[in-house]
Design a protein around this motif. Structure first.
Motif, PDB file in Angstrom:
ATOM      1  N   SER A  18       0.807  -1.292  -0.012  1.00  0.00           N
ATOM      2  CA  SER A  18       0.012  -0.021   0.021  1.00  0.00           C
ATOM      3  C   SER A  18       0.804   1.385  -0.029  1.00  0.00           C
ATOM      4  O   SER A  18       0.487   2.512  -0.689  1.00  0.00           O
ATOM      5  N   ASP A  19       2.196   1.079   0.582  1.00  0.00           N
ATOM      6  CA  ASP A  19       2.684   2.605   0.807  1.00  0.00           C
ATOM      7  C   ASP A  19       3.436   2.730  -0.746  1.00  0.00           C
ATOM      8  O   ASP A  19       3.386   3.903  -1.165  1.00  0.00           O
ATOM      9  N   ILE A  20       3.675   1.715  -1.444  1.00  0.00           N
ATOM     10  CA  ILE A  20       4.176   1.797  -2.929  1.00  0.00           C
ATOM     11  C   ILE A  20       2.999   2.533  -3.841  1.00  0.00           C
ATOM     12  O   ILE A  20       3.341   3.136  -4.722  1.00  0.00           O
ATOM     13  N   LYS A  21       1.849   1.518  -3.516  1.00  0.00           N
ATOM     14  CA  LYS A  21       0.805   2.084  -4.299  1.00  0.00           C
ATOM     15  C   LYS A  21       0.376   3.390  -4.030  1.00  0.00           C
ATOM     16  O   LYS A  21       0.166   4.222  -5.302  1.00  0.00           O
ATOM     17  N   ALA A  22       0.617   4.105  -3.004  1.00  0.00           N
ATOM     18  CA  ALA A  22       0.256   5.669  -2.921  1.00  0.00           C
ATOM     19  C   ALA A  22       1.448   6.603  -3.400  1.00  0.00           C
ATOM     20  O   ALA A  22       1.112   7.459  -3.620  1.00  0.00           O
ATOM     21  N   LYS A  23       2.497   5.867  -4.015  1.00  0.00           N
ATOM     22  CA  LYS A  23       3.437   6.671  -4.764  1.00  0.00           C
ATOM     23  C   LYS A  23       3.391   6.152  -6.417  1.00  0.00           C
ATOM     24  O   LYS A  23       4.242   6.897  -7.146  1.00  0.00           O
ATOM     25  N   THR A  24       2.601   5.219  -6.722  1.00  0.00           N
ATOM     26  CA  THR A  24       2.564   4.761  -7.962  1.00  0.00           C
ATOM     27  C   THR A  24       1.412   5.503  -8.889  1.00  0.00           C
ATOM     28  O   THR A  24       0.403   5.555  -8.423  1.00  0.00           O
ATOM     29  N   ILE A  25       1.843   5.930 -10.033  1.00  0.00           N
ATOM     30  CA  ILE A  25       0.941   6.402 -11.076  1.00  0.00           C
ATOM     31  C   ILE A  25       0.965   5.109 -12.048  1.00  0.00           C
ATOM     32  O   ILE A  25       2.009   5.224 -12.959  1.00  0.00           O
ATOM     33  N   THR A  26      -0.009   4.271 -12.247  1.00  0.00           N
ATOM     34  CA  THR A  26       0.074   3.151 -13.155  1.00  0.00           C
ATOM     35  C   THR A  26      -0.859   3.596 -14.694  1.00  0.00           C
ATOM     36  O   THR A  26      -1.581   4.336 -14.754  1.00  0.00           O
ATOM     37  N   VAL A  27       0.341   3.473 -15.627  1.00  0.00           N
ATOM     38  CA  VAL A  27       0.036   4.014 -16.935  1.00  0.00           C
ATOM     39  C   VAL A  27      -0.168   2.687 -17.694  1.00  0.00           C
ATOM     40  O   VAL A  27       0.565   1.680 -17.848  1.00  0.00           O
ATOM     41  N   ASN A  28      -1.446   2.499 -18.316  1.00  0.00           N
ATOM     42  CA  ASN A  28      -1.790   1.523 -19.121  1.00  0.00           C
ATOM     43  C   ASN A  28      -2.462   1.807 -20.575  1.00  0.00           C
ATOM     44  O   ASN A  28      -2.768   3.018 -20.662  1.00  0.00           O
ATOM     45  N   GLY A  29      -2.546   0.824 -21.427  1.00  0.00           N
ATOM     46  CA  GLY A  29      -3.498   1.096 -22.532  1.00  0.00           C
ATOM     47  C   GLY A  29      -3.755  -0.029 -23.292  1.00  0.00           C
ATOM     48  O   GLY A  29      -3.356  -1.253 -23.184  1.00  0.00           O
ATOM     49  N   LEU A  30      -4.598  -0.019 -24.597  1.00  0.00           N
ATOM     50  CA  LEU A  30      -5.049  -1.134 -25.040  1.00  0.00           C
ATOM     51  C   LEU A  30      -4.405  -1.200 -26.373  1.00  0.00           C
ATOM     52  O   LEU A  30      -4.484  -2.294 -27.048  1.00  0.00           O
ATOM     53  N   SER A  31      -3.250  -0.400 -26.655  1.00  0.00           N
ATOM     54  CA  SER A  31      -2.729  -0.376 -28.147  1.00  0.00           C
ATOM     55  C   SER A  31      -2.159  -1.791 -28.258  1.00  0.00           C
ATOM     56  O   SER A  31      -2.367  -2.736 -29.538  1.00  0.00           O
ATOM     57  N   LYS A  32      -1.132  -2.313 -27.393  1.00  0.00           N
ATOM     58  CA  LYS A  32      -0.441  -3.590 -27.621  1.00  0.00           C
ATOM     59  C   LYS A  32      -1.030  -4.763 -27.446  1.00  0.00           C
ATOM     60  O   LYS A  32      -0.896  -5.594 -28.053  1.00  0.00           O
ATOM     61  N   ALA A  33      -1.919  -4.595 -26.379  1.00  0.00           N
ATOM     62  CA  ALA A  33      -2.450  -5.981 -25.713  1.00  0.00           C
ATOM     63  C   ALA A  33      -3.690  -6.247 -26.645  1.00  0.00           C
ATOM     64  O   ALA A  33      -3.790  -7.563 -26.755  1.00  0.00           O
ATOM     65  N   PHE A  34      -4.251  -5.391 -27.154  1.00  0.00           N
ATOM     66  CA  PHE A  34      -5.657  -5.975 -27.976  1.00  0.00           C
ATOM     67  C   PHE A  34      -5.573  -5.268 -29.471  1.00  0.00           C
ATOM     68  O   PHE A  34      -6.368  -5.283 -30.008  1.00  0.00           O
ATOM     69  N   ALA A  35      -4.165  -5.136 -29.795  1.00  0.00           N
ATOM     70  CA  ALA A  35      -3.996  -4.599 -31.185  1.00  0.00           C
ATOM     71  C   ALA A  35      -4.974  -3.623 -31.730  1.00  0.00           C
ATOM     72  O   ALA A  35      -5.566  -3.417 -32.649  1.00  0.00           O
ATOM     73  N   MET A  36      -4.947  -2.267 -30.739  1.00  0.00           N
ATOM     74  CA  MET A  36      -5.473  -1.450 -31.021  1.00  0.00           C
ATOM     75  C   MET A  36      -4.773   0.076 -31.090  1.00  0.00           C
ATOM     76  O   MET A  36      -5.290   1.323 -30.452  1.00  0.00           O
TER      77      MET A  36
END
Ligand SMILES: Cc1ncc(COP(=O)(O)O)c(C=O)c1O
Length: 398
Positions: free
Chosen positions: A223-241
């Motif tokens: 939870s300490d690490i989560k409080a400092k994390t900005i997770t970036v993700n997207g659908l380009s690579k995973a779903f061929a989008m």
């Protein structure tokens, strides 16, 4: 001439984008190019995702949406985090934007002040340093290069932390090296951020493409690490989008709210039709994703085997993403006819001119002894490309 923004003049030319434009004109001129430079799946977007977009258009879902994205999509993203990554977020902790690229830019704008330092392990994806420069912060490179290839350690990062460090950008699985970081390393890096009071921008766009080793989302570590994390993700690579431009972030509410404010005054919202398609992608069957991952893995094993048989080439087996870094320094100083190879750019140009195979020079990724090959191409094309490359390398002499 009226002058431009000073920060733009600090930005390097975008060689990947230049190559993409060049590729188009070479193809138009009839050159039978095999492109191993592009960072996008060669598969089509799965049918059920396209269908959702068609329905959105037919139902008139073609207007502005809330800045942060429709609730249904942010809820689907939360479900994905809960079920696949074991992390709890609420829709208020999520924002969707025009590709992971815009998410990254918004995140950096939201947290950085002029003079702040952003740690970037190298080799790295070429957009990170230029984005950091554009917002007036300073990229601080953490060189992870070792004689056999790149190895990231918490110690290497630690040496570059100062009181100006605002964030580290961590990409896992990694473009361009194909590294997949284990839980222990993520914990060590996350703890450095917690103790040093800086953010981890965790770019997880290649999440599904981990063939060896398990993928862990940074925010799931503690939870300490989560409080400092900005997770970036997207659908380009995973779903061929790649063309749909779907990216999202999850993180501390204060940061997400700032990103929302920035987006409200710049692009407003991610394309409404793509938002409906993204809901279908995240909540529908993952069969097509599994198929793509299996195919990438077959190609990965094929290309490693072929490259390792080539004289003068050395490469580590990538464990994730769809790239392989190939050390070509043994060819520097060699030539064929009037073509002399002095660096990875010359090497790429020689291979392109001699074989019609396009690969990315390592300078794009701050890895000057390497070229990056993307194996998001058919096995048939990869085989032809490797045959041609092997032949061209044999022509080079001291
Ligand atoms: C490491 C990394 N992050 C982010 C992106 C951008 O992805 P998107 O298409 O979602 O903007 C890329 C695309 O090549 C990438 O390689």
């Amino acid at each position: 001439m009226t002058s431009l923004n000073n920060r733009v003049s600090l930005m390097d030319i975008n060689l990947s984008a230049e190559f993409r434009s060049q590729l188009e004109s070479l193809k138009r001129a009839g050159r039978p190019i095999i492109s191993l430079n592009v960072g996008e799946p060669d598969f089509n977007t799965p049918e059920h995702i396209c269908q959702a977009a068609i329905e959105a258009i037919e139902q008139g879902f073609t207007k502005y949406t809330p800045v942060e994205g429709i609730y249904e999509l942010r809820e689907a993203i939360c479900t994905k985090f809960r079920e696949e990554n074991n992390v709890e977020y609420t829709p208020a902790d999520i924002i969707v934007s025009t590709g992971a690229k815009q998410v990254l830019a918004n995140a950096l704008y939201a947290i950085c002040n002029e003079g702040d330092e952003v740690l970037i392990p190298t080799p790295c994806w070429g957009s990170y340093p230029e984005m950091v420069k554009l917002i007036g912060a300073t990229p601080v490179f953490v060189n992870t290069e070792e004689p056999g290839g790149a190895v990231l350690t918490a110690d290497k990062i630690k040496q570059h932390i100062t009181d100006k460090t605002k964030a580290i950008i961590l990409n896992n699985p990694h473009n361009p090296t194909g590294a997949v970081y284990d839980r222990e390393l993520l914990r060590e890096i996350g703890n450095l951020a917690h103790e040093g009071n800086f953010y981890v921008i965790s770019d997880e766009v290649y999440e599904y493409l981990a063939y060896e080793g398990e993928f862990f989302s940074m925010a799931s570590i503690s939870s300490d690490i989560k409080a400092k994390t900005i997770t970036v993700n997207g659908l380009s690579k995973a779903f061929a989008m790649t063309g749909w431009r779907v990216g999202y972030a999850a993180g501390p509410k204060q940061v997400i709210d700032a990103m929302r404010l920035i987006q409200s005054y710049t692009t407003s919202n991610m394309n409404s039709i793509s938002q409906k398609a993204a809901v279908a992608a995240l909540s529908g069957s993952k069969e097509s994703v599994d198929h793509m991952v299996r195919e990438f893995d077959r190609r990965r094993r094929f290309i490693v085997q072929r490259l390792q048989q080539m004289q003068g080439i050395s490469c580590l087996t990538p464990r994730g993403a769809f790239y392989i870094m190939v050390n070509v320094a043994a060819f520097f100083g060699k030539s064929y006819k009037d073509c002399m190879i002095r660096n990875s750019m010359d090497f790429s140009m020689y291979i392109l001119n001699e074989t019609n195979v396009l690969m990315s020079p390592g300078v794009i990724f701050m890895a000057p002894d390497y070229v990056r090959i993307s194996y998001s191409n058919s096995l048939e094309n990869l085989e032809i490309a490797m045959d041609r490359m092997e032949k061209a390398l044999r022509l080079l002499t001291d």
